[in-house]
Design a protein around this motif. Structure first.
Motif, PDB file in Angstrom:
ATOM      1  N   GLU A  18       0.809  -1.426   0.116  1.00  0.00           N
ATOM      2  CA  GLU A  18       0.165   0.131   0.789  1.00  0.00           C
ATOM      3  C   GLU A  18       0.780   1.290   0.731  1.00  0.00           C
ATOM      4  O   GLU A  18       1.953   1.126   0.666  1.00  0.00           O
ATOM      5  CB  GLU A  18      -0.502   0.033   1.141  1.00  0.00           C
ATOM      6  N   VAL A  19       0.820   2.260  -0.900  1.00  0.00           N
ATOM      7  CA  VAL A  19       0.876   4.225  -0.667  1.00  0.00           C
ATOM      8  C   VAL A  19      -0.159   4.699   0.088  1.00  0.00           C
ATOM      9  O   VAL A  19      -1.060   5.095  -0.612  1.00  0.00           O
ATOM     10  CB  VAL A  19       1.175   3.761  -2.198  1.00  0.00           C
ATOM     11  N   LEU A  20       0.714   5.068   1.231  1.00  0.00           N
ATOM     12  CA  LEU A  20      -0.425   5.814   2.227  1.00  0.00           C
ATOM     13  C   LEU A  20      -0.822   7.086   1.156  1.00  0.00           C
ATOM     14  O   LEU A  20      -0.476   7.483   0.957  1.00  0.00           O
ATOM     15  CB  LEU A  20      -0.080   5.927   3.108  1.00  0.00           C
ATOM     16  N   ASP A  21      -2.244   7.605   1.296  1.00  0.00           N
ATOM     17  CA  ASP A  21      -2.356   8.466   0.693  1.00  0.00           C
ATOM     18  C   ASP A  21      -1.886   9.962   1.305  1.00  0.00           C
ATOM     19  O   ASP A  21      -1.765  10.650   0.454  1.00  0.00           O
ATOM     20  CB  ASP A  21      -4.354   8.446   1.201  1.00  0.00           C
ATOM     21  N   PHE A  22      -2.324  10.076   2.398  1.00  0.00           N
ATOM     22  CA  PHE A  22      -1.066  10.998   2.811  1.00  0.00           C
ATOM     23  C   PHE A  22       0.048  11.437   2.869  1.00  0.00           C
ATOM     24  O   PHE A  22       0.657  10.811   2.742  1.00  0.00           O
ATOM     25  CB  PHE A  22      -1.637  11.173   4.457  1.00  0.00           C
ATOM     26  N   ALA A  23       0.594  12.532   2.313  1.00  0.00           N
ATOM     27  CA  ALA A  23       2.147  12.825   1.887  1.00  0.00           C
ATOM     28  C   ALA A  23       2.724  14.309   2.602  1.00  0.00           C
ATOM     29  O   ALA A  23       1.934  15.439   3.320  1.00  0.00           O
ATOM     30  CB  ALA A  23       2.308  13.159   0.826  1.00  0.00           C
ATOM     31  N   VAL A  35       4.207   0.934   2.831  1.00  0.00           N
ATOM     32  CA  VAL A  35       3.893  -0.293   3.560  1.00  0.00           C
ATOM     33  C   VAL A  35       3.167  -1.186   2.715  1.00  0.00           C
ATOM     34  O   VAL A  35       3.384  -1.465   2.148  1.00  0.00           O
ATOM     35  CB  VAL A  35       2.087   0.063   4.389  1.00  0.00           C
ATOM     36  N   ASP A  36       4.754  -2.233   3.404  1.00  0.00           N
ATOM     37  CA  ASP A  36       5.470  -3.795   2.583  1.00  0.00           C
ATOM     38  C   ASP A  36       3.343  -4.741   2.945  1.00  0.00           C
ATOM     39  O   ASP A  36       3.330  -4.676   4.179  1.00  0.00           O
ATOM     40  CB  ASP A  36       6.175  -4.385   3.248  1.00  0.00           C
ATOM     41  N   THR A  37       3.950  -6.033   3.093  1.00  0.00           N
ATOM     42  CA  THR A  37       3.129  -6.655   2.911  1.00  0.00           C
ATOM     43  C   THR A  37       3.054  -7.790   4.733  1.00  0.00           C
ATOM     44  O   THR A  37       1.659  -8.366   4.540  1.00  0.00           O
ATOM     45  CB  THR A  37       3.288  -8.022   2.414  1.00  0.00           C
ATOM     46  N   HIS A  38       4.031  -6.782   5.051  1.00  0.00           N
ATOM     47  CA  HIS A  38       3.908  -7.237   7.014  1.00  0.00           C
ATOM     48  C   HIS A  38       3.607  -6.100   7.132  1.00  0.00           C
ATOM     49  O   HIS A  38       3.759  -6.356   8.761  1.00  0.00           O
ATOM     50  CB  HIS A  38       5.590  -8.136   7.668  1.00  0.00           C
ATOM     51  N   GLY A  39       3.184  -5.263   7.609  1.00  0.00           N
ATOM     52  CA  GLY A  39       2.751  -3.875   8.123  1.00  0.00           C
ATOM     53  C   GLY A  39       3.725  -3.369   8.101  1.00  0.00           C
ATOM     54  O   GLY A  39       3.457  -2.033   9.022  1.00  0.00           O
ATOM     55  N   VAL A  40       5.211  -3.359   7.829  1.00  0.00           N
ATOM     56  CA  VAL A  40       6.007  -2.647   7.881  1.00  0.00           C
ATOM     57  C   VAL A  40       5.929  -1.553   6.926  1.00  0.00           C
ATOM     58  O   VAL A  40       6.123  -1.386   5.715  1.00  0.00           O
ATOM     59  CB  VAL A  40       7.221  -3.169   7.608  1.00  0.00           C
ATOM     60  N   HIS A  41       5.962   0.179   7.408  1.00  0.00           N
ATOM     61  CA  HIS A  41       6.306   1.303   7.025  1.00  0.00           C
ATOM     62  C   HIS A  41       7.480   1.822   6.703  1.00  0.00           C
ATOM     63  O   HIS A  41       8.224   1.604   7.067  1.00  0.00           O
ATOM     64  CB  HIS A  41       5.605   3.129   8.335  1.00  0.00           C
ATOM     65  N   LEU A  42       7.536   2.056   5.363  1.00  0.00           N
ATOM     66  CA  LEU A  42       8.818   2.702   4.925  1.00  0.00           C
ATOM     67  C   LEU A  42       8.637   3.924   4.631  1.00  0.00           C
ATOM     68  O   LEU A  42       7.910   4.196   3.330  1.00  0.00           O
ATOM     69  CB  LEU A  42       9.289   1.938   3.138  1.00  0.00           C
TER      70      LEU A  42
END
Length: 68
Positions: A18-23, A35-42
């Motif tokens: 996922e790419v979060l809507d807010f920037a 967000v990766d498949t494990h919920g880790v945010h980059l």
């Protein structure tokens, strides 16, 4: 060349779920949160130059893999 080494280029290091809507904005550019498949945010801190380069490289890689 070892077949396993050839496949290493195909193994993803980070799968984006996922790419979060807010920037967020900072003095030289923008921060995009992936967000990766494990919920880790980059968090990517991008300037105009790095974001253009990133888009070009992604487009080139997709064209090489799937054609134009």
């Amino acid at each position: 060349m070892d077949e396993r080494l050839k496949r290493l280029g195909e193994i993803p290091n980070f799968i984006i779920n996922e790419v979060l809507d807010f920037a967020e904005y900072f003095d030289r550019g923008i921060v995009v949160t992936l967000v990766d498949t494990h919920g880790v945010h980059l968090r990517l801190h991008l300037t105009v130059v790095t974001s253009e380069l990133l888009c070009e490289r992604i487009a080139d890689a997709l064209e090489r893999r799937y054609g134009k």
